[in-house]
Design a protein around this motif. Structure first.
Motif, PDB file in Angstrom:
ATOM      1  N   ARG A 199     -13.277  14.093  38.764  1.00 40.20           N
ATOM      2  CA  ARG A 199     -13.056  15.065  37.696  1.00 40.20           C
ATOM      3  C   ARG A 199     -14.181  14.962  36.682  1.00 40.20           C
ATOM      4  O   ARG A 199     -14.647  13.869  36.341  1.00 40.20           O
ATOM      5  N   VAL A 200     -14.622  16.104  36.146  1.00 43.03           N
ATOM      6  CA  VAL A 200     -15.692  16.140  35.152  1.00 43.03           C
ATOM      7  C   VAL A 200     -15.105  15.883  33.764  1.00 43.03           C
ATOM      8  O   VAL A 200     -14.090  16.457  33.383  1.00 43.03           O
ATOM      9  N   LEU A 201     -15.780  15.017  33.007  1.00 40.74           N
ATOM     10  CA  LEU A 201     -15.392  14.733  31.638  1.00 40.74           C
ATOM     11  C   LEU A 201     -16.177  15.589  30.643  1.00 40.74           C
ATOM     12  O   LEU A 201     -15.625  16.108  29.676  1.00 40.74           O
ATOM     13  N   VAL A 253     -22.458   8.657  35.094  1.00 42.42           N
ATOM     14  CA  VAL A 253     -23.244   9.398  34.105  1.00 42.42           C
ATOM     15  C   VAL A 253     -24.551   9.809  34.777  1.00 42.42           C
ATOM     16  O   VAL A 253     -25.386   8.968  35.099  1.00 42.42           O
ATOM     17  N   ALA A 254     -24.707  11.104  35.016  1.00 41.94           N
ATOM     18  CA  ALA A 254     -25.943  11.630  35.605  1.00 41.94           C
ATOM     19  C   ALA A 254     -26.678  12.420  34.517  1.00 41.94           C
ATOM     20  O   ALA A 254     -26.084  13.277  33.855  1.00 41.94           O
ATOM     21  N   ASP A 255     -27.958  12.106  34.318  1.00 43.00           N
ATOM     22  CA  ASP A 255     -28.701  12.821  33.277  1.00 43.00           C
ATOM     23  C   ASP A 255     -30.144  13.065  33.698  1.00 43.00           C
ATOM     24  O   ASP A 255     -30.565  12.696  34.789  1.00 43.00           O
ATOM     25  N   LYS A 298     -21.003  13.908  33.094  1.00 44.68           N
ATOM     26  CA  LYS A 298     -20.174  12.708  33.086  1.00 44.68           C
ATOM     27  C   LYS A 298     -18.893  12.998  33.857  1.00 44.68           C
ATOM     28  O   LYS A 298     -18.245  14.031  33.637  1.00 44.68           O
ATOM     29  N   SER A 299     -18.528  12.084  34.760  1.00 46.83           N
ATOM     30  CA  SER A 299     -17.345  12.297  35.580  1.00 46.83           C
ATOM     31  C   SER A 299     -16.685  10.966  35.911  1.00 46.83           C
ATOM     32  O   SER A 299     -17.292   9.898  35.770  1.00 46.83           O
ATOM     33  N   TRP A 300     -15.445  11.047  36.338  1.00 47.77           N
ATOM     34  CA  TRP A 300     -14.738   9.856  36.782  1.00 47.77           C
ATOM     35  C   TRP A 300     -13.968  10.205  38.056  1.00 47.77           C
ATOM     36  O   TRP A 300     -13.767  11.383  38.383  1.00 47.77           O
ATOM     37  N   GLY A 301     -13.551   9.195  38.781  1.00 48.17           N
ATOM     38  CA  GLY A 301     -12.814   9.463  40.004  1.00 48.17           C
ATOM     39  C   GLY A 301     -12.198   8.214  40.597  1.00 48.17           C
ATOM     40  O   GLY A 301     -12.421   7.089  40.125  1.00 48.17           O
TER      41      GLY A 301
END
Length: 247
Positions: free
Chosen positions: A113-115, A63-65, A88-91
């Motif tokens: 991948r971007v959520l 989570v980058a904000d 927000k992304s996962w990998g």
């Protein structure tokens, strides 16, 4: 078997200078905060002694904000930089190690991948100027006490790399349309690339070491986007020779 769960929060106040800058081009809002990255990771690892190998896998959620954005239309009396946006992304990252006598082989792959996203360039679940898939295969052999050879095969996947060339927030018309340079292309992509890197080391005596390195041995022509106006051509084949002596 070994399993790990890890949470990491990175926060450094690189915005201090912007908050107190008197230069109009670099002035930040009074409440300007640093960009933040929170990551959750799960990392199982498996050792296979009978095969002289080890396998690791990391599943992550990022989570980058508080992205710092620059307002090109801001007046001289207004701050140029403010916080806005979230990504927000996962990998999954995978690593495999194998060793036999003086031979060693390592391989790794990464997929992300971007959520969800806000105020950040994303297309079809891919982050702007970041490849969704990367991979490396590294092999090395200590031939004897004097010779050592290493090679790396690097794969960089296709990247979404939008192009926006503007002046004062307004798109610029291409003054040289026949030159083939894009000035405005929201769907622009950078092609995938496969690079080979080679290194040979020779140590005739304990104090002297000679190195020969060839990067991008196939002279692959590839580009990379990022904080530039459009993707830049990357370095082709190049050589490095080094010698060191320890007194």
């Amino acid at each position: 078997d070994r399993r790990q769960r890890q949470m990491c929060i990175r926060d450094s106040d690189s915005t201090y200078w912007n908050r107190f800058s008197t230069l109009s081009s670099f002035r930040g809002a009074d409440d300007l905060e640093p960009e933040r990255l929170t990551t959750y990771q799960f990392s199982p690892s498996f050792k296979l002694p009978s095969l002289n190998s080890e396998y690791r896998m990391t599943v992550f959620y990022n989570v980058a904000d508080d992205f710092i954005r620059r307002d090109l239309n801001a007046l001289a009396s207004e701050p140029n930089f403010s916080n806005a946006g979230e990504l927000k992304s996962w990998g999954i990252e995978q690593e495999w190690f194998w060793q036999y006598k003086k031979w060693n082989l390592q391989a790794n792959t990464s997929f992300q991948r971007v959520l969800s996203h806000e105020n950040y360039a994303v297309k079809d679940g891919e982050i702007s100027n970041v490849p969704a898939i990367t991979a490396n295969v590294m092999a090395g052999d200590q031939i004897d006490n004097k010779w050592n050879v290493n090679s790396t095969l690097q794969y960089i996947g296709e990247q979404y790399s939008p192009i926006y060339i503007q002046a004062n927030g307004v798109a610029i018309a291409d003054p040289y349309p026949s030159e083939g340079v894009s000035f405005d292309s929201d769907s622009n992509t950078v092609s995938q690339a496969t690079l080979l890197h080679l290194q040979l080391s020779y140590q005739p005596i304990k104090a002297l070491k000679l190195d020969i390195q060839i990067d991008n041995a196939f002279d692959e022509q590839h580009k990379q986007g990022g904080t530039t106006l459009h993707p830049y051509a990357q370095t082709g084949r190049w050589y490095r020779f080094a010698a060191s002596y320890k007194w």
